[in-house]
Design a protein around this motif. Structure first.
Motif, short mmCIF file in Angstrom:
data_model
loop_
_atom_site.label_atom_id
_atom_site.label_comp_id
_atom_site.label_asym_id
_atom_site.label_seq_id
_atom_site.Cartn_x
_atom_site.Cartn_y
_atom_site.Cartn_z
N PRO A 100 -5.04 -21.58 8.33
CA PRO A 100 -6.42 -21.39 8.28
C PRO A 100 -6.72 -20.18 9.00
O PRO A 100 -8.03 -19.74 8.89
CB PRO A 100 -7.08 -22.50 8.94
N ALA B 4 -5.76 -28.53 7.50
CA ALA B 4 -5.12 -27.16 6.60
C ALA B 4 -3.78 -27.46 6.13
O ALA B 4 -3.38 -27.03 4.82
CB ALA B 4 -4.98 -26.15 7.63
N HIS B 5 -2.99 -28.24 6.69
CA HIS B 5 -1.74 -28.55 6.00
C HIS B 5 -0.83 -29.26 7.03
O HIS B 5 -1.18 -29.66 8.17
CB HIS B 5 -0.99 -27.18 5.73
N MET C 62 -5.51 -29.49 -0.22
CA MET C 62 -5.98 -28.62 -1.07
C MET C 62 -5.58 -28.23 -2.25
O MET C 62 -5.77 -29.03 -3.25
CB MET C 62 -5.97 -27.15 -0.15
N ASN C 63 -4.63 -27.14 -2.47
CA ASN C 63 -4.24 -27.02 -3.90
C ASN C 63 -2.63 -27.70 -4.21
O ASN C 63 -2.40 -27.36 -5.41
CB ASN C 63 -4.28 -25.39 -3.95
N LYS C 64 -2.19 -28.18 -3.28
CA LYS C 64 -0.91 -28.96 -3.95
C LYS C 64 -1.09 -30.29 -4.64
O LYS C 64 -2.41 -30.68 -4.26
CB LYS C 64 0.14 -29.24 -2.50
N ARG D 208 -2.27 -29.83 10.87
CA ARG D 208 -3.00 -28.90 11.52
C ARG D 208 -4.48 -28.93 10.93
O ARG D 208 -4.63 -28.86 9.75
CB ARG D 208 -2.59 -27.51 11.52
N THR D 209 -5.64 -28.82 11.63
CA THR D 209 -6.94 -28.92 11.23
C THR D 209 -7.19 -27.28 11.05
O THR D 209 -6.50 -26.25 11.35
CB THR D 209 -7.98 -29.27 12.21
N ILE D 210 -8.35 -27.23 10.34
CA ILE D 210 -8.66 -25.70 9.90
C ILE D 210 -9.47 -25.03 11.07
O ILE D 210 -9.45 -23.79 11.08
CB ILE D 210 -9.75 -25.78 8.69
N SER D 211 -9.79 -25.72 12.10
CA SER D 211 -10.54 -24.95 13.25
C SER D 211 -10.43 -26.00 14.36
O SER D 211 -10.31 -27.39 14.23
CB SER D 211 -11.81 -24.67 12.71
N TYR E 129 -12.95 -30.27 3.44
CA TYR E 129 -11.50 -29.44 3.90
C TYR E 129 -11.46 -29.03 5.31
O TYR E 129 -11.83 -28.27 5.84
CB TYR E 129 -11.70 -28.12 2.99
N TYR F 43 -5.01 -27.90 16.36
CA TYR F 43 -5.26 -26.73 15.93
C TYR F 43 -4.45 -25.48 16.29
O TYR F 43 -3.97 -24.84 15.56
CB TYR F 43 -6.82 -26.66 16.22
N GLU F 44 -4.40 -25.68 17.82
CA GLU F 44 -3.60 -24.53 18.36
C GLU F 44 -2.22 -24.38 17.93
O GLU F 44 -1.62 -25.36 18.24
CB GLU F 44 -3.76 -24.50 19.88
N HIS G 52 5.69 -20.13 8.72
CA HIS G 52 4.92 -19.02 9.42
C HIS G 52 4.73 -19.57 10.85
O HIS G 52 4.52 -19.05 11.83
CB HIS G 52 3.75 -18.75 8.80
N ASN H 69 -5.04 -21.97 -1.15
CA ASN H 69 -3.51 -22.17 -0.85
C ASN H 69 -2.92 -20.91 -1.30
O ASN H 69 -1.57 -20.65 -1.20
CB ASN H 69 -2.80 -23.32 -0.99
N ARG I 176 10.29 -23.58 3.26
CA ARG I 176 9.11 -24.12 4.27
C ARG I 176 8.92 -25.69 4.01
O ARG I 176 9.05 -26.14 3.04
CB ARG I 176 7.86 -23.48 3.91
#
Lengths: 318, 318, 318, 318
Positions: D283, C12-13, C200-202, C76-79, C9, C124-125, C55, D201, C155
């Motif tokens: 994230p 992120a998205h 992830m969940n999609k 985008r990465t998670i971190s 993971y 990420y940022e 968002h 998510n 979205r």
């Protein structure tokens, strides 16, 4: 089979309503920006509006007044002959009305007060809306392009007025104008508390519910329709985003089975966004008598009715 | 205003249809398990069915036959007097029909063939459905508990038959029975290809579209209604899970603006699940003439119509 | 149980996409007035837009160009650490990318071409959107007031690109970036024709389908989500009223089970309005292999896929 | 940008819940006939059930007991390694749990009580549901044919438990298991009254709200999802037709924005039918703090929360 009195099809539909408002500018902004109607014209201290799916030029007249309430409600007959027949029936009943020349959107009308005190008029000649080039829909069977602004209501649907003597009020409408009683509510050990009447295939065009106060002629609510329940849910979101107070709903009524949402327009009149409702095709529909609150609850799924729904009406009593 | 011929409100609604099927058992299973209707009784080689929202005892008669097709279609008048008046009008027009004693669910009926060859009957006396204790709805204004089985259609809605001479076919229905022309399609340099007629507030109770073959009396489709578009989408899922072939839809028609889904029942008759459609309240509705395929496309959102929709009908020609 | 390779993971998205258009003004008007997005800013020949439920500050960059197509797609990465890890993995795989300083809405990014030729970047940022006073929603968990304008998409959802070698293209994304293969289509006697991947969940964030032409790097479509199927139907109505060509839908896909509607924005890029799709929660989801067109039809309910859906992509080949 | 603690993705999803019921037969009938689940097997005084869209063999264990309540709740990790890591983290925190061999549908699990007193377990090994021939869906990406029986819920969604010290309860779940705080409610001059946590998510997989009584370990509700809001409205109709008491809804929550409907199953446990809810992709999502009832009302559209919603939980205190 014995001879049956034939059902009467003399009125065609709810044509328009006139609402009074003490805050004309705010009310007008509400009906245009929030409820999603179009302004047709302003004249003589009134605004004439329409919903995008209304085939008539205008279905709502908004009039500046010292207080909120119902100016009048207009019903269209099926023909000029039917107009004459209904006037004769009214006068035979002892009604003393008067002919008026007409108004924006319709021709001569016979204006009178019902026993419960609301001013009604019946008329036949009607001006149809003709969309200007940029407002025509891609579908020629639709009066204009559909609208997405605000609650985007599509057409006038029904009106609910208050009366002390509901059996008298509904029998007047049925016998003189051809309304048909579809459902009524008679709680145990009480007099009739509500009646739902219609003209042709709808579950109601007119509701008459109990006046709790010592006054006459008040409006409970005016309703415009949207296509389906999702549109009512969408309207709730719109009202919240735009700061309109929701009194009740979205939920499903038991009577009419309509999916409802009630708000107050800035002038104080209760306005509904409505979808659904069952259809009535039987010419010999037996009125449904709701007798107990267990069975007769106002909402189908058990949602409590707010107290204001039984007390607030316009004009607000002072 | 000059004198207007008054609109006629003499028929109340589509009462029932009889479908013929060469695979009676499979068709019956389809209508019960897939379409979601209830079997009322079987007798004389026919099954009598109803949808959960039908107020009449039965709205569909399914009859074993050597081939699929329309047995007959039944229309209910608004009164016994209207029945007599319509029979007189039919006979004045030269129709030679016959009185029949009735059938499960209705009393005496006048049976005749329309110019396009379908057997029609008109009648007034009707048996209303009375739900047994376990089937009563929590809502007394509903004939029985709502159903969730299969497509769960709620009530009979409309029928579409084929004709060679559409103007003649529709004028016959309008003049003798009081149907009103709501929309028709006249493609450039062609004769009229379709007409949509209704009795009161619906966009159509009867559609008449072009017979492509050298035969008469065929059925295009029979439609039952569901409450909204989501129910049509849900029906599509049900049909796929249960292996029913979808011919066309879900999508939105341009004429009537109904949201549709067409399948074939095992016998071969085309059956629709329908929602929506605009309402007509004006007593002087001007028929909408669709003239070009650009404007007159059969679907509102541009979905192509499958060829079979213009050719398949029952009986299937061999 | 033997040792299992753990699911990764790391992304992120889908963060944003850049679309190129030869008709910048018309495309911008489409995305604002028809698709229902908001313009955040214009600079350097590009417009930065967002949907009301995004968002992030911006999710769509629209850039004037000599022809339509995909500028790049950003994930985008998670971190920040995951960003470094993914860059290391890409470079270990032999990818030669470059760091860029960032753009409106996000910070430094690593930009590279995938094997199928599309420019991707990971970063990420991110700048979050802060609604100005008049645009705040009544719900503080929503980035701004919901919008009713046009299709009112809420979205960014997913992107579909084309590739010749789909197994190679998807394995690259899975192994270097942590995408998971959810479904793929391998028609009989053909190579893999499509793959659907998610983070992830999609059901999918990224689809890779077959490039029919002798070119690389093309876009099939970019999709924004609406809340439910009724919103997709509403969008179809909006597109028709506003004159936008509908290529395909509304209907339900078999892969992802999403409810779709495809149009072309004025620049020629295919744009989707999407709702639904199943959710994936199992960390060990077994990819679904669709093998036959009987089973593997592109639409769930049998609607034919228009030929253009398999051939039209941007840039359009000349 | 300074170093960021990376978000933890160690649990994959809510795997199952065990409900206790003093009226086992009636509860089982409810979950099958009214809620629309399938019975997978019965053994050892328990029934194992699943919804048609659940990919796991079973997601609900129903156990005969002297009173209603939550037996335990099970969470699936993303890998066997993650299971070991989470057990280590729990034990490092001082939790004293125990390994159990497994149950119908899953393998070895680590069982422990949370600070708020509910029994939880985490596990990885899971048995996937394999549809028998007659139950396979036409869509191979769906575990079985969709169901139309009763409310026809499609998959397990979330659980809501009660706690006295909500910050402690949620921090425990976040720090040991990787839940993320998405929203919480801190009314003025009160301690935290609710927290909504999720894993990936979704807006929530777990809600923790205030325990009003002097007890621990209680269940507020268990929720299964349906696809959209129309399905929730349809469920309301089903519950009314089948005589199930509706406590609250259908309406829209402010937190999570889910569309909800709450009933009590015959044993007394509160059960929800849920649709929607916003998605979280960032994230670094900043938890939304609801602070006032004006802003923080439990329902989005202003519907009052019934008192029982704040007091009824299972076990019911005697």
């Amino acid at each position: 089979m014995s001879e049956t009195a034939e059902p009467m099809y003399e009125l065609a539909h709810l044509g328009h309503a006139e609402l009074l408002t003490p805050v004309y500018e705010q009310s007008l902004e509400f009906f245009v920006e929030v409820y999603g109607m179009d302004l047709v014209q302003e004249s003589g201290g009134s605004a004439y509006l329409r919903a995008w799916g209304d085939h008539d030029l205008t279905t709502l007249k908004l009039t500046a007044s010292d207080r909120a309430g119902l100016g009048h409600v207009g019903w269209r007959t099926i023909s000029p002959q039917a107009l004459d027949r209904r006037v004769a029936a009214l006068e035979a009943r002892g009604v003393t009305g008067e002919w008026i020349d007409g108004d924006v959107g319709h021709g001569k009308a016979y204006s009178f007060r019902t026993p419960s005190g609301q001013r009604n008029e019946i008329y036949y000649e009607t001006e149809k809306y003709q969309a200007a080039q940029g407002k025509k829909s891609y579908l020629p069977n639709q009066p204009q392009s559909s609208v997405t602004r605000g609650a985007a209501v599509s057409r006038i649907d029904h009106i609910n007025v208050l009366a002390h003597d509901i059996p008298a009020a509904r029998e007047f409408m049925c016998q003189t104008l051809g309304f048909k009683l579809r459902e009524h509510l008679i709680p145990p050990d009480q007099s009739e508390a509500g009646a739902w009447l219609s003209l042709m295939n709808k579950a109601h065009d007119l509701a008459i519910t109990r006046e709790p106060a010592d006054t006459t002629g008040r409006l409970h609510h005016l309703a415009y329709a949207v296509e389906n329940r999702e549109d009512v849910l969408r309207a709730a979101e719109v009202f919240c985003e735009l700061g309109t107070f929701i009194e009740f709903g979205p939920a499903k009524h038991s009577r009419t089975q309509g999916f409802f949402l009630y708000v107050y327009e800035p002038g104080g009149n209760r306005i509904e966004v409505f979808a659904g409702g069952f259809h009535i095709f039987a010419p010999d529909w037996e009125p449904v008598t709701w007798t107990t609150e267990g069975q007769g609850r106002s909402t189908a799924w058990g949602l409590d009715v707010p107290a204001s729904f039984h007390t607030h009406a316009t004009p607000v009593l002072r």
